[in-house]
Scaffold this motif. Structure first.
Motif, PDB file in Angstrom:
ATOM      1  N   SER A 176       0.819  -1.191   0.000  1.00  0.00           N
ATOM      2  CA  SER A 176       0.000   0.000   0.000  1.00  0.00           C
ATOM      3  C   SER A 176       0.861   1.251   0.000  1.00  0.00           C
ATOM      4  O   SER A 176       1.893   1.313   0.647  1.00  0.00           O
ATOM      5  CB  SER A 176      -0.890  -0.022   1.246  1.00  0.00           C
ATOM      6  OG  SER A 176      -1.630   1.156   1.340  1.00  0.00           O
ATOM      7  N   GLY A 184      -3.131  -1.063  -7.496  1.00  0.00           N
ATOM      8  CA  GLY A 184      -2.377  -2.161  -6.909  1.00  0.00           C
ATOM      9  C   GLY A 184      -1.745  -3.086  -7.928  1.00  0.00           C
ATOM     10  O   GLY A 184      -0.701  -3.673  -7.676  1.00  0.00           O
ATOM     11  N   HIS A 232      -3.736  -3.464  -1.718  1.00  0.00           N
ATOM     12  CA  HIS A 232      -3.360  -2.084  -2.009  1.00  0.00           C
ATOM     13  C   HIS A 232      -4.477  -1.144  -1.549  1.00  0.00           C
ATOM     14  O   HIS A 232      -4.354  -0.504  -0.518  1.00  0.00           O
ATOM     15  CB  HIS A 232      -3.095  -1.941  -3.514  1.00  0.00           C
ATOM     16  CG  HIS A 232      -2.646  -0.586  -3.929  1.00  0.00           C
ATOM     17  ND1 HIS A 232      -1.375  -0.122  -3.707  1.00  0.00           N
ATOM     18  CD2 HIS A 232      -3.296   0.427  -4.560  1.00  0.00           C
ATOM     19  CE1 HIS A 232      -1.272   1.110  -4.175  1.00  0.00           C
ATOM     20  NE2 HIS A 232      -2.428   1.461  -4.705  1.00  0.00           N
TER      21      HIS A 232
END
Length: 108
Positions: free
Chosen positions: A5, A19, A79
């Motif tokens: 993240s 992501g 993410h």
């Protein structure tokens, strides 16, 4: 195919990276292979191939699409959802609900 993240993630906003971005080339390569499988299936039907042979190829293509879907879902969870959960608030619950809706669509 997972990315950690990033701070400031606002998934769904086109101004940040998603992501899956670290594996984008891999996803594109896999999707191009699937596209080739679809063309092969069309050719098989056009050439009156044996039904079971066509179904075997449909199954292989379905599995390939499922694999891409699961990879994208894992990237999203690791993410966007992880980032939103760390921030808390309404956005966190929204991202979890969004992910659950995607999972529901995948398993139907």
């Amino acid at each position: 195919m997972q990315q950690q993240s990033e701070s400031g993630c606002q998934c769904g906003d086109s101004s940040h990276s998603h992501g899956y971005i670290v594996a984008k080339d891999d996803y594109l390569k896999r999707l191009r292979r699937i596209e080739g499988q679809a063309r092969g299936l069309q050719r098989m039907v056009d050439e009156d191939a044996y039904c079971i042979d066509i179904l075997t190829q449909v199954s292989a293509m379905t599995k390939a699409l499922q694999s891409v879907s699961l990879g994208l879902l894992a990237d999203h969870m690791n993410h966007c959802v992880l980032d939103a959960a760390a921030k808390g608030g309404d956005d966190a619950q929204g991202k979890i609900d969004e992910a659950m809706a995607a999972i529901t669509r995948l398993v139907k």
